[in-house]
Design a protein around this motif. Structure first.
Motif, mmCIF file in Angstrom:
data_model
loop_
_atom_site.group_PDB
_atom_site.id
_atom_site.type_symbol
_atom_site.label_atom_id
_atom_site.label_comp_id
_atom_site.label_asym_id
_atom_site.label_seq_id
_atom_site.Cartn_x
_atom_site.Cartn_y
_atom_site.Cartn_z
ATOM 1 N N LEU A 311 0.826 -1.206 0.000
ATOM 2 C CA LEU A 311 0.000 0.000 0.000
ATOM 3 C C LEU A 311 0.861 1.258 0.000
ATOM 4 O O LEU A 311 0.595 2.226 -0.732
ATOM 5 N N ILE A 312 1.927 1.242 0.818
ATOM 6 C CA ILE A 312 2.811 2.413 0.889
ATOM 7 C C ILE A 312 3.533 2.628 -0.436
ATOM 8 O O ILE A 312 3.694 3.774 -0.903
ATOM 9 N N ALA A 313 3.975 1.520 -1.055
ATOM 10 C CA ALA A 313 4.674 1.652 -2.344
ATOM 11 C C ALA A 313 3.757 2.252 -3.408
ATOM 12 O O ALA A 313 4.172 3.128 -4.197
ATOM 13 N N VAL A 314 2.508 1.826 -3.442
ATOM 14 C CA VAL A 314 1.559 2.350 -4.453
ATOM 15 C C VAL A 314 1.261 3.820 -4.197
ATOM 16 O O VAL A 314 1.361 4.672 -5.099
ATOM 17 N N VAL A 315 0.906 4.146 -2.970
ATOM 18 C CA VAL A 315 0.563 5.534 -2.639
ATOM 19 C C VAL A 315 1.792 6.428 -2.778
ATOM 20 O O VAL A 315 1.708 7.561 -3.276
ATOM 21 N N GLY A 316 2.965 5.910 -2.359
ATOM 22 C CA GLY A 316 4.194 6.693 -2.467
ATOM 23 C C GLY A 316 4.548 6.979 -3.909
ATOM 24 O O GLY A 316 4.999 8.092 -4.251
ATOM 25 N N GLY A 317 4.379 6.007 -4.806
ATOM 26 C CA GLY A 317 4.653 6.230 -6.225
ATOM 27 C C GLY A 317 3.771 7.329 -6.799
ATOM 28 O O GLY A 317 4.220 8.165 -7.605
ATOM 29 N N ILE A 318 2.516 7.325 -6.383
ATOM 30 C CA ILE A 318 1.595 8.364 -6.859
ATOM 31 C C ILE A 318 2.035 9.732 -6.374
ATOM 32 O O ILE A 318 2.014 10.724 -7.120
ATOM 33 N N ARG A 319 2.484 9.824 -5.122
ATOM 34 C CA ARG A 319 2.885 11.110 -4.569
ATOM 35 C C ARG A 319 4.176 11.621 -5.219
ATOM 36 O O ARG A 319 4.374 12.820 -5.380
ATOM 37 N N ILE A 320 5.081 10.698 -5.603
ATOM 38 C CA ILE A 320 6.279 11.131 -6.332
ATOM 39 C C ILE A 320 5.885 11.700 -7.682
ATOM 40 O O ILE A 320 6.373 12.758 -8.105
ATOM 41 N N ALA A 321 4.981 10.996 -8.359
ATOM 42 C CA ALA A 321 4.539 11.458 -9.685
ATOM 43 C C ALA A 321 3.844 12.794 -9.599
ATOM 44 O O ALA A 321 3.936 13.621 -10.529
ATOM 45 N N ASN A 322 3.164 13.066 -8.504
ATOM 46 C CA ASN A 322 2.462 14.334 -8.327
ATOM 47 C C ASN A 322 3.369 15.418 -7.763
ATOM 48 O O ASN A 322 2.901 16.538 -7.511
ATOM 49 N N GLY A 323 4.635 15.089 -7.528
ATOM 50 C CA GLY A 323 5.558 16.089 -7.012
ATOM 51 C C GLY A 323 5.337 16.417 -5.555
ATOM 52 O O GLY A 323 5.793 17.455 -5.079
ATOM 53 N N GLN A 324 4.663 15.524 -4.819
ATOM 54 C CA GLN A 324 4.380 15.777 -3.408
ATOM 55 C C GLN A 324 5.471 15.241 -2.474
ATOM 56 O O GLN A 324 5.556 15.648 -1.317
ATOM 57 N N MET A 325 6.308 14.333 -2.994
ATOM 58 C CA MET A 325 7.404 13.784 -2.194
ATOM 59 C C MET A 325 8.574 13.474 -3.108
ATOM 60 O O MET A 325 8.387 13.219 -4.300
ATOM 61 N N SER A 326 9.772 13.496 -2.529
ATOM 62 C CA SER A 326 10.963 13.158 -3.311
ATOM 63 C C SER A 326 11.197 11.659 -3.290
ATOM 64 O O SER A 326 10.657 10.934 -2.443
ATOM 65 N N VAL A 327 12.043 11.187 -4.209
ATOM 66 C CA VAL A 327 12.380 9.771 -4.257
ATOM 67 C C VAL A 327 13.064 9.330 -2.960
ATOM 68 O O VAL A 327 12.801 8.248 -2.417
ATOM 69 N N GLY A 328 13.953 10.171 -2.457
ATOM 70 C CA GLY A 328 14.672 9.835 -1.228
ATOM 71 C C GLY A 328 13.751 9.696 -0.032
ATOM 72 O O GLY A 328 13.920 8.807 0.804
ATOM 73 N N ASP A 329 12.730 10.585 0.038
ATOM 74 C CA ASP A 329 11.787 10.495 1.150
ATOM 75 C C ASP A 329 10.956 9.215 1.071
ATOM 76 O O ASP A 329 10.674 8.574 2.099
ATOM 77 N N ILE A 330 10.551 8.848 -0.162
ATOM 78 C CA ILE A 330 9.796 7.602 -0.317
ATOM 79 C C ILE A 330 10.658 6.405 0.051
ATOM 80 O O ILE A 330 10.214 5.460 0.705
ATOM 81 N N GLN A 331 11.923 6.455 -0.384
ATOM 82 C CA GLN A 331 12.828 5.368 -0.025
ATOM 83 C C GLN A 331 12.952 5.261 1.493
ATOM 84 O O GLN A 331 12.872 4.169 2.065
ATOM 85 N N ALA A 332 13.163 6.411 2.159
ATOM 86 C CA ALA A 332 13.287 6.407 3.613
ATOM 87 C C ALA A 332 11.998 5.906 4.264
ATOM 88 O O ALA A 332 12.031 5.120 5.222
ATOM 89 N N PHE A 333 10.855 6.324 3.740
ATOM 90 C CA PHE A 333 9.578 5.931 4.331
ATOM 91 C C PHE A 333 9.353 4.423 4.186
ATOM 92 O O PHE A 333 8.848 3.775 5.101
ATOM 93 N N LEU A 334 9.733 3.881 3.011
ATOM 94 C CA LEU A 334 9.600 2.434 2.830
ATOM 95 C C LEU A 334 10.468 1.673 3.828
ATOM 96 O O LEU A 334 10.063 0.642 4.376
ATOM 97 N N GLN A 335 11.677 2.202 4.071
ATOM 98 C CA GLN A 335 12.531 1.572 5.076
ATOM 99 C C GLN A 335 11.905 1.673 6.463
ATOM 100 O O GLN A 335 11.916 0.714 7.240
ATOM 101 N N TYR A 336 11.363 2.850 6.749
ATOM 102 C CA TYR A 336 10.727 3.027 8.050
ATOM 103 C C TYR A 336 9.515 2.112 8.202
ATOM 104 O O TYR A 336 9.269 1.566 9.285
ATOM 105 N N SER A 337 8.750 1.953 7.144
ATOM 106 C CA SER A 337 7.566 1.087 7.236
ATOM 107 C C SER A 337 7.973 -0.355 7.523
ATOM 108 O O SER A 337 7.323 -1.062 8.292
ATOM 109 N N ARG A 338 9.056 -0.791 6.863
ATOM 110 C CA ARG A 338 9.544 -2.148 7.122
ATOM 111 C C ARG A 338 10.081 -2.251 8.550
ATOM 112 O O ARG A 338 9.822 -3.234 9.257
#
Length: 632
Positions: A311-338
């Motif tokens: 769920l986080i990967a899907v929503v995070g990808g959408i937010r990157i595409a919309n310019g709402q988050m950077s790639v690094g933040d999504i990467q960090a968030f995925l690590q944090y979620s795990r």
């Protein structure tokens, strides 16, 4: 045979057992505070790592994009150009990145960021190692105190409690259950503290990066809590059964070992094996069920964690595409979620471990909460040479409502030898147990030289007695050590004199190492009669004022009995003696022979007078020496 779990055997109060166990950590609270402080720093360093690595990813991505753009333009000009060309999605994505057109990866900044991340992880690992070492000290110190308290409790328990519990089960509580409890503390304490701090720290970082994605990650938490609670509730009864069955298996094995000769003599090996198989099957079934059910916690948590990750990967990808988050933040968030799901899974797995420890804790606390024997009052002291004994209207029952001793009155003058005879179950050994305060009288008094023994310290009272029982008890040690056991600090000369007085000196000198030969209760180098002679010799160095011989010659042959009788005559000189015997030939010379039946004294006198009366004693005497084998 499949063992059925009795619902009444399930753990009664896991929360109470855990709370009481934690109370044993209070003396270590200063170290616990230090451990928590260290772990806070360690977890903080650990949770900052993914955020720093996310910044490194942003540096790399920004450099790769900047290298592909024409030099001389600014980032704002590039973004404006993309919007003018109708590429708003790309413009939104680039707007989250700090890039410079025509400039590649900033290796210096990247190196500093990676070194910072490495330093944080190293610091976290070192602090975690230090906290683990401190926790090991805390747990072992607490286990030491618990063992000491259990040992003290056993010393203070009345004989009635020890008689009503299998020795194997008692040993299992002192060894297996305490070991299981300390291992549970060792494994769970560090992980519980670390996991709780990690959950708080990771959740804080997740909220800092994106509260929207944090809500997505938190969706699985209620599901994890509910599923863990359901699984734990099903597993707990089996953990209680597991440790109870462990005690029963220990008791069965202990009885089989100590009684292996009797089992073999009566051909009961198959029955013994069947009894062991029954308890072993119950234990195996309980262990299987407890481990299998509790083992489903981790797969369940893993499934929920993977769902959250998707769920986080899907929503995070959408937010990157919309310019709402950077790639690094999504990467960090995925690590944090795990990482967020990992401590939750660890806490879930700790439930089964804590349940197992709680089951052992309850068995230990049952022992600690057992009713202690009445404390000594120290209200009175015995005279230096107290020897007169009087039973005054004594009543006693092992089980309430079923009296074994009924209104017994008996007076023994100093220096007298009193023989107590009667049929099995008459209360002879019970009389001795009451005299030694192994049990307390229900009513009446037992006095030594007009001092109520209930007011005398037990150690002081028992220090005046020498006791030789029918059941021999030898500990693993030398012959000399076993004889000297009767008196602290007994010299070798005292030991050898005691052996000579008992007539066992010649036998001892035929052993391979003489008095230094190592023996034990299971020793096969000496006979049962010789073991009993050694226990009789043990009474000599103690120089008791009152002597108790409970069937002390029952395991010796006729010739040895004569030697022992001579030794007993010497030992009884100047002392008050109580002799319990079925072999009436050993008590003919007693000053007074007391005949007991159904807890009462029915006859008293010397041998000749009692035979002339033609009563109970005469019947016992005639039955024994007429060869009829009758017994009342």
């Amino acid at each position: 045979m499949r063992a059925v779990v009795d619902p009444m055997r399930r753990s009664r109060d896991v929360r109470g057992a855990v709370k009481r166990t934690v109370a044993y950590l209070r003396p270590e609270r200063a170290k616990l505070i230090v451990v928590v402080a260290i772990m806070v720093v360690s977890v903080t360093a650990q949770v900052l790592g993914p955020k720093i690595l996310g910044q490194a990813t942003n540096i790399v991505v920004a450099g790769m994009i900047g290298r592909q753009l024409p030099k001389g333009m600014t980032a704002d000009q590039v973004i404006a150009g993309l919007r003018g060309a109708g590429q708003d999605r790309m413009a939104d994505t680039l707007s989250t990145m700090d890039f410079t057109p025509g400039v590649g990866v900033d290796t210096s900044a990247l190196g500093r960021t990676l070194l910072l991340a490495l330093a944080l992880y190293v610091i976290s690992a070192l602090l975690m190692w230090l906290s683990s070492r401190l926790i090991a000290q805390i747990v072992q110190n607490s286990g030491f105190r618990l063992r000491a308290e259990v040992n003290q409790t056993i010393d203070e328990l009345p004989l009635a409690y020890l008689d009503s519990h299998a020795r194997g089960d008692m040993l299992s509580r002192v060894t297996n259950d305490i070991d299981n409890l300390t291992q549970t503390l060792q494994q769970s304490l560090s992980q519980v503290i670390n996991s709780l701090l990690a959950v708080v720290g990771i959740l804080s970082m997740m909220l800092w990066i994106s509260w929207e994605l944090s809500l997505v990650a938190l969706v699985v938490v209620p599901l994890a809590i509910i599923s863990t609670a359901i699984i734990a509730k099903r597993a707990q009864p089996h953990f209680g059964t597991q440790w109870r069955a462990t005690g029963e298996v220990g008791a069965t094995v202990e009885e089989s070992f100590t009684g292996h000769e009797i089992i073999a003599a009566y051909g009961l090996q198959a029955a013994s094996e069947a009894d062991f198989a029954k308890h072993n099957d119950e234990l195996g079934h309980a262990v299987y069920r407890s481990q299998f059910i509790s083992g489903t916690i981790m797969p369940t948590m893993s499934l929920l964690s993977n769902l959250s990750y998707v769920l986080i990967a899907v929503v995070g990808g959408i937010r990157i595409a919309n310019g709402q988050m950077s790639v690094g933040d999504i990467q960090a968030f995925l690590q944090y979620s795990r990482q967020f799901n990992q401590p939750l899974a660890q806490l879930g797995s700790m439930v089964s471990l804590i349940q197992s420890g709680a089951a052992s804790a309850e068995r230990i606390f049952d022992l600690l909460d057992a009713k202690r024997q009445r404390p000594d009052t120290h209200a009175a002291h015995l005279a230096e040479n107290a020897r007169g004994v009087e039973f005054d209207h004594v009543r006693f029952s092992y089980v309430p409502g079923r009296e074994v001793i009924r209104d017994l009155s008996l007076s023994v003058s100093p220096g007298q030898t009193v023989a107590i005879v009667g049929p099995t179950g008459a209360g002879k050994t019970t009389l001795v147990n009451l005299l030694m305060r192994f049990y307390e009288v229900d009513s009446g008094e037992i006095r030594i030289d007009d001092v109520n023994i209930a007011d005398v310290d037990r150690d002081e009272l028992r220090g005046r007695f020498g006791m030789v029982l029918q059941d021999t008890w030898l500990f693993e040690g030398t012959v000399a050590d076993n004889i000297a056991f009767g008196k602290a600090g007994a010299s070798r000369a005292d030991v050898e004199e005691a052996a000579r007085n008992t007539g066992v000196d010649a036998m001892i000198r035929t052993l391979p190492e003489g008095y230094d030969t190592v023996i034990s209760e299971e020793a096969e180098t000496i006979s049962t009669g010789e073991k009993q002679l050694i226990t009789i010799a043990r009474a000599f160095p103690a120089d008791p004022q009152i002597l108790i011989l409970d069937e002390a010659t029952s395991s010796v042959d006729t010739r040895t009995e004569m030697l022992v009788q001579q030794a007993m005559t010497t030992l009884r000189q100047g002392r008050t003696g109580f002799i319990i015997a079925h072999r009436l030939s050993t008590i003919r010379d007693a000053d007074v022979i007391v005949v007991m039946k159904d807890g009462d004294v029915v006859e008293a006198g010397n041998h000749d007078s009692l035979v002339k009366q033609g009563g109970h004693y005469a019947a016992l005497y005639q039955a024994q020496f007429a060869g009829t084998g009758a017994d009342e």
